[in-house]
Motif scaffolding. Structure first.
Motif, mmCIF file in Angstrom:
data_model
loop_
_atom_site.group_PDB
_atom_site.id
_atom_site.type_symbol
_atom_site.label_atom_id
_atom_site.label_comp_id
_atom_site.label_asym_id
_atom_site.label_seq_id
_atom_site.Cartn_x
_atom_site.Cartn_y
_atom_site.Cartn_z
ATOM 1 N N GLU A 120 0.820 -1.200 0.000
ATOM 2 C CA GLU A 120 0.000 0.000 0.000
ATOM 3 C C GLU A 120 0.863 1.263 0.000
ATOM 4 O O GLU A 120 0.521 2.256 -0.659
ATOM 5 C CB GLU A 120 -0.956 0.003 1.196
ATOM 6 C CG GLU A 120 -2.027 -1.077 1.141
ATOM 7 C CD GLU A 120 -2.996 -0.899 -0.039
ATOM 8 O OE1 GLU A 120 -2.914 0.115 -0.758
ATOM 9 O OE2 GLU A 120 -3.848 -1.782 -0.228
ATOM 10 N N GLY A 293 -7.978 3.850 7.527
ATOM 11 C CA GLY A 293 -9.188 3.580 6.753
ATOM 12 C C GLY A 293 -9.985 4.805 6.390
ATOM 13 O O GLY A 293 -11.141 4.701 5.965
ATOM 14 N N ARG A 294 -9.375 5.985 6.538
ATOM 15 C CA ARG A 294 -10.111 7.212 6.235
ATOM 16 C C ARG A 294 -10.046 7.612 4.762
ATOM 17 O O ARG A 294 -10.844 8.434 4.312
ATOM 18 C CB ARG A 294 -9.608 8.353 7.125
ATOM 19 C CG ARG A 294 -10.048 8.209 8.577
ATOM 20 C CD ARG A 294 -9.707 9.438 9.388
ATOM 21 N NE ARG A 294 -8.286 9.547 9.662
ATOM 22 C CZ ARG A 294 -7.693 9.067 10.749
ATOM 23 N NH1 ARG A 294 -8.400 8.433 11.671
ATOM 24 N NH2 ARG A 294 -6.392 9.212 10.933
ATOM 25 N N PRO A 296 -9.408 5.703 0.727
ATOM 26 C CA PRO A 296 -9.296 4.401 0.065
ATOM 27 C C PRO A 296 -7.954 4.221 -0.631
ATOM 28 O O PRO A 296 -7.208 5.183 -0.847
ATOM 29 C CB PRO A 296 -10.435 4.444 -0.964
ATOM 30 C CG PRO A 296 -10.571 5.898 -1.294
ATOM 31 C CD PRO A 296 -10.274 6.643 -0.023
ATOM 32 N N SER A 297 -7.667 2.986 -0.988
ATOM 33 C CA SER A 297 -6.448 2.673 -1.735
ATOM 34 C C SER A 297 -6.736 2.715 -3.227
ATOM 35 O O SER A 297 -7.828 2.364 -3.674
ATOM 36 C CB SER A 297 -5.952 1.276 -1.350
ATOM 37 O OG SER A 297 -4.914 0.852 -2.224
#
Length: 328
Positions: A120, A293-294, A296-297
């Motif tokens: 990521e 998680g705030r 997106p990837s």
């Protein structure tokens, strides 16, 4: 160390794994153990011979994340998690398709303060630094403005949607295929327009006074139409050339440029130079936001180091709809 080497232009098959020496860092360089790297169109252009003659073996790759192996100046400690992008990689020095890379210290960013995985982290450097340079430096975006992203399904387009929304902008994004609209909404786009090459009228319906700024990822083929979407004193920054060569023939300054608007091209080669130092980039913040998680990837698929040729084939198929990553 093992690295991919291009000895002649061609298709993905010319990417050959070789054992090559590891360059020792000089006083202004840092040696990094590569843990993962993102793939970019620039590497396919180099491989295909579109960036000049290949007169000597070249290691492609313009970004990477990994751990510091050696910093002669002692500024960065051994084992420190870092990201790097540009700084001559794949042009004047070996690129990142390798187990190790030696880069300019000015093009290294610390990522110690994050728990995000390597794959990521590898989605961040080139895409988000380019977006940061274009939006913050070239366009000087402000919360509450409306931004058009022409070419939203590219990896840098997706990154631009995410970053602009995190900065409080209203985002209109385009895609050539209606089936991809949901992907753009998932990334945070407020409005998605299917792009047939002539969208200025449709954007006028969404933003009657015109957009404050536009990010042009497609390039010369759609630039005139993108300019028509701007409000007076709006601005457009060109960051991509997905539509072909960077040539706009017979641009009429009075007819094609709305009153008071600004047009520029932002090259990621500025990253890490005195004109655009990297000591205060949003990468560490983005890594923390993604880990929490705030945001997106943009990653769509991860490949192993021995699958780089397959990754190039997918990237050139235009079916990736996001960032492709190689994990070592």
């Amino acid at each position: 160390m093992k690295a991919y080497v291009i000895e002649q232009p061609g298709g993905p098959q010319v990417l050959q794994m070789r054992d090559i020496p590891t360059p020792e860092p000089t006083a202004d360089e840092v040696q990094i153990r590569v843990r993962a790297f993102g793939l970019n169109r620039a590497e396919t252009y180099l491989r295909a011979g579109k960036m000049g003659d290949i007169t000597a073996p070249r290691v492609p790759g313009i970004e990477a994340v990994g751990e510091v192996l050696h910093d002669p100046a002692g500024v960065l400690r051994t084992g420190q998690r870092v990201a790097t992008a540009m700084g001559g990689m794949q042009f004047s020095r070996n690129g990142s398709y390798a187990e190790q890379v030696t880069v300019l210290r000015s093009n290294v960013i610390s990522l110690d303060d994050t728990s995000l995985s390597w794959e990521e982290l590898a989605t961040l450097p080139e895409a988000y630094l380019t977006v940061w340079g274009a939006l913050d430096k070239s366009l000087a975006i402000q919360r509450g403005q409306t931004l058009l992203i022409r070419g939203g399904t590219s990896s840098v387009g997706l990154a631009a949607i995410i970053y602009a929304k995190a900065r409080g902008l209203t985002v209109i994004a385009t895609t050539r295929t209606a089936a991809n609209a949901q992907r753009l909404y998932e990334m945070g786009a407020d409005e998605v327009v299917v792009d047939n090459g002539d969208i200025a009228g449709r954007i006028g319906e969404v933003a009657p006074e015109g957009v404050d700024a536009a990010l042009e990822v497609v390039g010369a083929t759609t630039l005139r139409d993108t300019l028509k979407t701007l409000r007076p004193f709006g601005a457009v920054s060109v960051i991509g050339l997905l539509g072909g060569p960077p040539v706009v023939e017979r641009l009429h300054l009075m007819q094609d440029l709305p009153g008071g608007t600004r047009l520029n091209f932002f090259p990621s080669g500025l990253l890490g130079t005195p004109a655009l130092p990297l000591h205060n980039t949003p990468l560490p913040w983005l890594a923390r936001e993604m880990a929490a998680g705030r945001i997106p990837s943009i990653r769509t698929r991860t490949f192993a180091f021995d699958e780089v040729r397959d990754a190039h084939r997918l990237m050139e198929s235009d079916r990736a709809l996001g960032k492709l990553v190689v994990l070592l």
